[in-house]
Write a protein that holds these residues in place. Structure first.
Motif, PDB file in Angstrom:
ATOM      1  N   GLU B   8     -33.660   6.981 -25.291  1.00  0.00           N
ATOM      2  CA  GLU B   8     -35.098   7.007 -25.032  1.00  0.00           C
ATOM      3  C   GLU B   8     -35.429   8.214 -24.151  1.00  0.00           C
ATOM      4  O   GLU B   8     -34.571   8.673 -23.381  1.00  0.00           O
ATOM      5  CB  GLU B   8     -35.515   5.729 -24.282  1.00  0.00           C
ATOM      6  N   THR B   9     -36.654   8.667 -24.235  1.00  0.00           N
ATOM      7  CA  THR B   9     -37.069   9.865 -23.480  1.00  0.00           C
ATOM      8  C   THR B   9     -36.832   9.711 -21.985  1.00  0.00           C
ATOM      9  O   THR B   9     -36.349  10.640 -21.316  1.00  0.00           O
ATOM     10  CB  THR B   9     -38.572  10.138 -23.738  1.00  0.00           C
ATOM     11  N   ASP B  10     -37.194   8.530 -21.459  1.00  0.00           N
ATOM     12  CA  ASP B  10     -37.017   8.311 -20.004  1.00  0.00           C
ATOM     13  C   ASP B  10     -35.544   8.381 -19.616  1.00  0.00           C
ATOM     14  O   ASP B  10     -35.187   8.947 -18.572  1.00  0.00           O
ATOM     15  CB  ASP B  10     -37.570   6.936 -19.600  1.00  0.00           C
ATOM     16  N   ALA B  13     -34.390  11.943 -19.640  1.00  0.00           N
ATOM     17  CA  ALA B  13     -34.894  12.654 -18.461  1.00  0.00           C
ATOM     18  C   ALA B  13     -34.072  12.293 -17.223  1.00  0.00           C
ATOM     19  O   ALA B  13     -33.754  13.157 -16.388  1.00  0.00           O
ATOM     20  CB  ALA B  13     -36.367  12.303 -18.230  1.00  0.00           C
ATOM     21  N   PRO B  74     -37.588  21.535 -21.059  1.00  0.00           N
ATOM     22  CA  PRO B  74     -38.283  20.409 -21.683  1.00  0.00           C
ATOM     23  C   PRO B  74     -39.679  20.755 -22.198  1.00  0.00           C
ATOM     24  O   PRO B  74     -40.237  20.023 -23.021  1.00  0.00           O
ATOM     25  CB  PRO B  74     -38.350  19.351 -20.582  1.00  0.00           C
ATOM     26  N   ASP B  78     -38.067  18.576 -27.289  1.00  0.00           N
ATOM     27  CA  ASP B  78     -37.317  17.462 -26.704  1.00  0.00           C
ATOM     28  C   ASP B  78     -35.817  17.753 -26.805  1.00  0.00           C
ATOM     29  O   ASP B  78     -35.384  18.669 -27.512  1.00  0.00           O
ATOM     30  CB  ASP B  78     -37.693  16.124 -27.362  1.00  0.00           C
TER      31      ASP B  78
END
Lengths: 125, 200
Positions: B8-10, B13, B74, B78
């Motif tokens: 997932e993106t979170d 990150a 970023p 992505d």
């Protein structure tokens, strides 16, 4: 663990950036296969791949302690065991890297016996 | 075919933040999160390419971010897209190297120094005569043991700075210092060999 991750962990065994580097040196010197290495460290064999892919602990004493503690906690290893294996592996790597230069310049260290004591003069009767 | 499950993106990150913060566990977690999806993605997109080459390209892409998180911006795209692009670049480099090899073979030139496009590259990796050529033999005989080992690694196509650093005895130095020193030594060797053949 996936084949690709296992392959990557083996690949970085020669890269000083990764924990794989000193662990490989340590295992080679002790003639440990994966099972024996896991037993020596006190971790599961299946954890070795991810363990190897961790970053090499920092050089400074506080950083080394913090990093080995963090890694050891993740994998259920006694920090002292991990620290010992890493230090030994790092030392062995330095010796191996230094060996060709030493041989090249022809340094030899020879033990010297103590100088023999001079014979005492016999006192005339 | 297994479904591609990117983090997932979170989560991605957070992994990047930890890499930048020098968390010792971050490289392992990053590789665990991204390598398999990247390999699966590349295999699906390149069904005619050798799987070993795809795995190597995926590894190189993941390692590039682990070693230098700043390489990924970023704002531009992505992380999966970045890794795919990086892997494609590595695949192209590998293809070029292979084509150079076969071109040299066809030209009757059995020996060439392998190009190192990622970690430390030396200029002037053009075709050279056989290493049996007496002009090169004299230069090689005059090399130190460490230089000969570096040359052997170059001829074997070794690309990793770490492997060269070990034979040069600088494996305990910072990575950037290793890279620079490895570059200097490889460049010096290449120039010496070229001078032996082409003259001063």
């Amino acid at each position: 663990m996936s084949e690709a991750l296992d392959h990557l962990a083996n690949r970085v065994a020669a890269d000083p950036f990764f924990l794989a580097f000193p662990l490989a040196e340590y295992a080679r010197s002790e003639r440990l296969d994966d099972s024996a290495l896991a037993a020596a460290l006190g971790c599961r064999v299946e954890d070795l791949t991810l363990l190897r892919l961790c970053r090499m602990p920092r050089d400074d004493p506080a950083g080394f302690r913090a990093d080995t503690a963090a890694i050891a906690e993740r994998f259920g290893i006694a920090p002292a065991k991990l620290a010992d294996a890493v230090r030994r592996g790092q030392g062995l790597a330095r010796l191996r890297a230094a060996a060709p230069a030493t041989a090249e310049t022809g340094f030899l260290l020879a033990a010297r016996d103590d100088e023999p004591k001079p014979p005492t003069e016999e006192t005339p009767p | 075919m297994a479904p591609i499950t990117w983090p997932e993106t979170d989560h991605a990150a957070e992994l990047l933040r930890r890499l930048r913060a020098d968390d010792p566990l971050a490289p392992s977690d990053f590789a665990a999160a991204f390598l398999d999806p990247l390999v699966t993605d590349l295999c699906a997109a390149n069904p005619r390419v050798d799987e070993h080459a795809l795995v190597t390209a995926a590894e190189d892409a993941v390692l590039s971010v682990i070693r230098n998180p700043a390489v990924y911006d970023p704002v531009r795209c992505d992380l999966p897209a970045f890794l795919r692009m990086a892997a494609r670049g590595d695949l192209k480099n590998a293809e070029s190297k292979e084509q150079r090899h076969y071109r040299n073979r066809d030209d009757g030139n059995p020996v060439e120094l392998a190009a190192d496009d990622r970690n430390s590259s030396a200029e002037g990796e053009d075709e050279l005569p056989s290493f049996d050529d007496p002009r090169l033999a004299a230069v090689i005989a005059a090399m130190t043991d460490a230089e000969r080992q570096v040359l052997d690694l170059m001829r074997a196509g070794e690309r990793r700075t770490g492997a060269f650093a070990v034979v040069l005895g600088i494996a305990d130095r910072p990575v950037e210092e290793q890279r620079q020193e490895v570059y200097r030594v490889k460049d010096r060797i290449t120039k010496r060999l070229k001078r032996a053949v082409e003259g001063p």
